[in-house]
Scaffold this active site. Sequence first.
Site, PDB file in Angstrom:
ATOM      1  N   GLU A 294       0.949  -1.284  -0.058  1.00 34.16           N
ATOM      2  CA  GLU A 294       0.052  -0.273   0.287  1.00 34.16           C
ATOM      3  C   GLU A 294       0.974   0.979  -0.163  1.00 34.16           C
ATOM      4  O   GLU A 294       0.518   2.102  -0.575  1.00 34.16           O
ATOM      5  CB  GLU A 294      -0.785   0.078   1.317  1.00 34.16           C
TER       6      GLU A 294
ATOM      7  N   GLY B  59       7.366 -10.950   1.217  1.00 35.68           N
ATOM      8  CA  GLY B  59       7.051  -9.883   2.582  1.00 35.68           C
ATOM      9  C   GLY B  59       7.919 -10.474   3.590  1.00 35.68           C
ATOM     10  O   GLY B  59       9.074 -11.397   3.717  1.00 35.68           O
ATOM     11  N   GLY B  60       7.147 -10.388   4.408  1.00 39.80           N
ATOM     12  CA  GLY B  60       8.223 -10.883   6.606  1.00 39.80           C
ATOM     13  C   GLY B  60       8.007 -12.341   6.878  1.00 39.80           C
ATOM     14  O   GLY B  60       6.742 -12.496   5.811  1.00 39.80           O
TER      15      GLY B  60
ATOM     16  N   THR C 157       3.711 -12.363   8.802  1.00 38.41           N
ATOM     17  CA  THR C 157       2.634 -12.622   6.821  1.00 38.41           C
ATOM     18  C   THR C 157       3.125 -13.345   6.625  1.00 38.41           C
ATOM     19  O   THR C 157       2.138 -14.096   5.999  1.00 38.41           O
ATOM     20  CB  THR C 157       3.084 -10.790   6.137  1.00 38.41           C
ATOM     21  N   GLY C 158       3.875 -14.117   5.645  1.00 35.56           N
ATOM     22  CA  GLY C 158       4.503 -15.373   5.454  1.00 35.56           C
ATOM     23  C   GLY C 158       3.707 -16.802   5.929  1.00 35.56           C
ATOM     24  O   GLY C 158       3.097 -17.704   5.717  1.00 35.56           O
TER      25      GLY C 158
ATOM     26  N   CYS D  68      16.671  -8.061   1.896  1.00 39.35           N
ATOM     27  CA  CYS D  68      15.732  -8.866   2.627  1.00 39.35           C
ATOM     28  C   CYS D  68      17.753  -9.688   2.123  1.00 39.35           C
ATOM     29  O   CYS D  68      17.560 -10.639   3.468  1.00 39.35           O
ATOM     30  CB  CYS D  68      14.938  -9.599   1.803  1.00 39.35           C
TER      31      CYS D  68
ATOM     32  N   GLU E 245      14.823  -9.705  12.578  1.00 36.94           N
ATOM     33  CA  GLU E 245      15.247  -9.082  11.007  1.00 36.94           C
ATOM     34  C   GLU E 245      14.548  -7.879  11.433  1.00 36.94           C
ATOM     35  O   GLU E 245      13.648  -7.667  11.851  1.00 36.94           O
ATOM     36  CB  GLU E 245      14.418 -10.093   9.808  1.00 36.94           C
TER      37      GLU E 245
HETATM   38  P1  NAP Z   1       4.985  -6.988   4.943  1.00 41.39           P
HETATM   39  O1  NAP Z   1       4.261  -6.259   6.075  1.00 41.39           O
HETATM   40  O2  NAP Z   1       5.199  -8.934   5.057  1.00 41.39           O
HETATM   41  O3  NAP Z   1       4.135  -6.698   3.795  1.00 41.39           O
HETATM   42  C1  NAP Z   1       4.278  -7.733   2.282  1.00 41.39           C
HETATM   43  C2  NAP Z   1       3.047  -7.518   1.038  1.00 41.39           C
HETATM   44  O4  NAP Z   1       2.054  -8.474   2.002  1.00 41.39           O
HETATM   45  C3  NAP Z   1       2.568  -5.988   1.444  1.00 41.39           C
HETATM   46  O5  NAP Z   1       1.229  -5.984   0.609  1.00 41.39           O
HETATM   47  C4  NAP Z   1       1.546  -6.400   2.834  1.00 41.39           C
HETATM   48  O6  NAP Z   1       0.410  -5.315   2.920  1.00 41.39           O
HETATM   49  C5  NAP Z   1       0.834  -7.311   2.659  1.00 41.39           C
HETATM   50  N1  NAP Z   1       0.443  -8.021   3.531  1.00 41.39           N
HETATM   51  C6  NAP Z   1      -0.072  -7.933   5.290  1.00 41.39           C
HETATM   52  N2  NAP Z   1      -0.870  -8.390   5.856  1.00 41.39           N
HETATM   53  C7  NAP Z   1      -1.651  -9.529   4.486  1.00 41.39           C
HETATM   54  C8  NAP Z   1      -2.642 -10.600   5.116  1.00 41.39           C
HETATM   55  N3  NAP Z   1      -2.737 -10.968   5.980  1.00 41.39           N
HETATM   56  N4  NAP Z   1      -2.553 -11.558   3.260  1.00 41.39           N
HETATM   57  C9  NAP Z   1      -1.972 -10.889   2.383  1.00 41.39           C
HETATM   58  N5  NAP Z   1      -1.125 -10.084   2.214  1.00 41.39           N
HETATM   59  C10 NAP Z   1      -0.443  -9.697   3.379  1.00 41.39           C
HETATM   60  O7  NAP Z   1       6.553  -6.957   4.303  1.00 41.39           O
HETATM   61  P2  NAP Z   1       7.064  -5.883   3.855  1.00 41.39           P
HETATM   62  O8  NAP Z   1       7.192  -5.176   5.550  1.00 41.39           O
HETATM   63  O9  NAP Z   1       6.494  -4.864   2.926  1.00 41.39           O
HETATM   64  O10 NAP Z   1       8.063  -5.982   3.077  1.00 41.39           O
HETATM   65  C11 NAP Z   1       9.736  -6.529   4.552  1.00 41.39           C
HETATM   66  C12 NAP Z   1       9.992  -7.877   4.016  1.00 41.39           C
HETATM   67  O11 NAP Z   1       9.957  -8.328   3.060  1.00 41.39           O
HETATM   68  C13 NAP Z   1      10.705  -8.145   4.754  1.00 41.39           C
HETATM   69  O12 NAP Z   1      10.762  -9.498   5.963  1.00 41.39           O
HETATM   70  C14 NAP Z   1      11.807  -8.147   2.921  1.00 41.39           C
HETATM   71  O13 NAP Z   1      13.284  -9.396   3.709  1.00 41.39           O
HETATM   72  C15 NAP Z   1      11.109  -8.896   2.486  1.00 41.39           C
HETATM   73  N6  NAP Z   1      11.714  -9.259   1.977  1.00 41.39           N
HETATM   74  C16 NAP Z   1      11.933 -10.615   0.940  1.00 41.39           C
HETATM   75  C17 NAP Z   1      12.557 -10.533  -0.215  1.00 41.39           C
HETATM   76  C18 NAP Z   1      12.696 -11.575  -0.302  1.00 41.39           C
HETATM   77  O14 NAP Z   1      13.601 -11.991  -1.750  1.00 41.39           O
HETATM   78  N7  NAP Z   1      13.651 -12.897  -0.251  1.00 41.39           N
HETATM   79  C19 NAP Z   1      12.686  -9.663  -1.042  1.00 41.39           C
HETATM   80  C20 NAP Z   1      12.331  -8.836  -0.516  1.00 41.39           C
HETATM   81  C21 NAP Z   1      11.893  -8.358   0.994  1.00 41.39           C
HETATM   82  P3  NAP Z   1       0.705  -3.670   2.904  1.00 41.39           P
HETATM   83  O15 NAP Z   1       1.796  -3.676   3.517  1.00 41.39           O
HETATM   84  O16 NAP Z   1      -0.200  -3.243   1.857  1.00 41.39           O
HETATM   85  O17 NAP Z   1      -0.423  -3.884   3.669  1.00 41.39           O
END
Ligand code: NAP
Length: 489
Positions: A177, A227-228, A231-232, A283, A384
């Site tokens: 978002e 993502g995190g 959430t995963g 990440c 992290e």
């Molecule tokens: P996040 O808070 O987990 O959010 C990731 C996405 O998931 C956002 O679009 C978020 O929406 C959405 N989301 C949140 N709750 C959800 C739910 N219950 N159901 C479905 N979707 C949901 O992660 P972030 O803070 O954006 O990103 C940082 C994380 O990404 C770090 O942990 C990083 O290590 C990881 N990452 C990993 C890689 C890799 O290649 N392994 C690459 C880049 C980043 P909203 O935030 O819009 O509400």
Amino acid sequence: MPELFIDGRWTAAVDGQVREIRCPADGTPVATVDEAGPKDAAAAVAAARDAFDRGPWPRTPAAERGRLLLRVADFLERDKADFARAESLDTGKRLVESEIDMDDIANCFRYFGNLVCAGGTERVIDTGDPAVDSRVVHEPVGVCSLITPWNYPLLQTAWKVAPALGAGNTFVLKPSELTPHTAILLMRLLEEAGLPPGAGNLLLGSGATVGAPITTDERVDLVSFTGGLVTGRRIMAAAAPTVKKIALELGGKNPNIVFADADFDTAVDYALMAVFLHSGQVCSAGARLLVQQELHDAFVDEVVARAREIPLGGPFDENARTGPLISEEHRAKIESYVAAGLAEGAVLRCGGRRPDDTALQNGFYYLPTVLDDCTPGMSVVRDESFGPVMTVERFRDEDEAVALANDTVYGLAGGLWTQDSELAQRVSSRLRAGTVWINDFHPYVPQAEWGGMKQSGVGRELGPAGLAEYQEPKHIWRNTAPRPQRWFA
Ligand code: NAP
């Protein structure tokens, strides 16, 4: 022009909600965008389902699908400046870094375009029976929900959209978002490149409101999420009742191991880049520096001296070498990890606070921070923090280095520095991580798989496996001379 893209039409949210996007570097308003709700999410999934079941895209020859991806790569190169500027305004990232990202994104579309055009995935099986024609073909999985984070918004999106479309799927994309703009621009390019209506749909909105329904909807076949970890886990559970395929790219707490024989100047230089690039919001950040005992003092002194000199600034400040954090909330999280580390006995060597520079007060800045004398049990070492925070631990020998490096629930990436090639080979094979860099940090190529072991994820992006995530192998057995078998005779 409205910003949701559903069934080939640009549309506003059904309930009229909007969200204001502000640049994290100085809080200036960037734009107001439409904010989808559950009704929009349901409409987007319905469009993707219909496009998969009845539309032309899954039945389009692979080479034609590949050519569309190659056209998108050309358009991305053409529009690189607009994309890079939009990415920097949303994320606060330096413009030069966004420009590098755009090159990588075009390369990603080009890689998957060429891979799909090359075909050759059909496998003929020799059953030993000349009357049998047995082959394995690869079909698209179906409707894919693609959910992406804010740190590399379009790069993470490209790693999903390019293989998903290349394999013949239809998708619903939900970017963070906080960073919607390059996803909007990408959807315009896909439209220009000729993607049929419904094959690609864009929802802007929060994870709770529109992310969650697209992970539970029974019309969705696959959820690919970056993502995190928290959430995963939630998404894995949400996808379980309908047994969706899932691909998870989660976080990391990546070790950067420096042996005493490493090239000192280069290893110091890369240790800084490994963790402070994009203010640690990477990440694969090398957030855990592990230094061999005899090198520790000189190495950490030099890291600290250079970390103090890193200039902070906004996306268009040419003197800046790193930028702000994404939000006030995210900065507060990092501050609490540093405070916990200090309370647990870490020694603050530099940073640990917001900058004094008055020009930076409207942005979410935090100084590059080095915490020395850390131990594996500290939360700042285990979790992290996703910010500009380096923790330093010492090790005596190879075994202790490997034990410390692997002492984490994560397994995304890791680096090691030594001039001893046998030591490098041994340690690289002992590290439980999806990517290992020897005398380097952070490079990746679209030809090589990217992803995590342990709780860093499920599956792989990029490379042939990154395409396979979006394919279902199907075995087709044809008996060319059927005769009664008389099994029950
Ligand atoms: P996040 O808070 O987990 O959010 C990731 C996405 O998931 C956002 O679009 C978020 O929406 C959405 N989301 C949140 N709750 C959800 C739910 N219950 N159901 C479905 N979707 C949901 O992660 P972030 O803070 O954006 O990103 C940082 C994380 O990404 C770090 O942990 C990083 O290590 C990881 N990452 C990993 C890689 C890799 O290649 N392994 C690459 C880049 C980043 P909203 O935030 O819009 O509400």
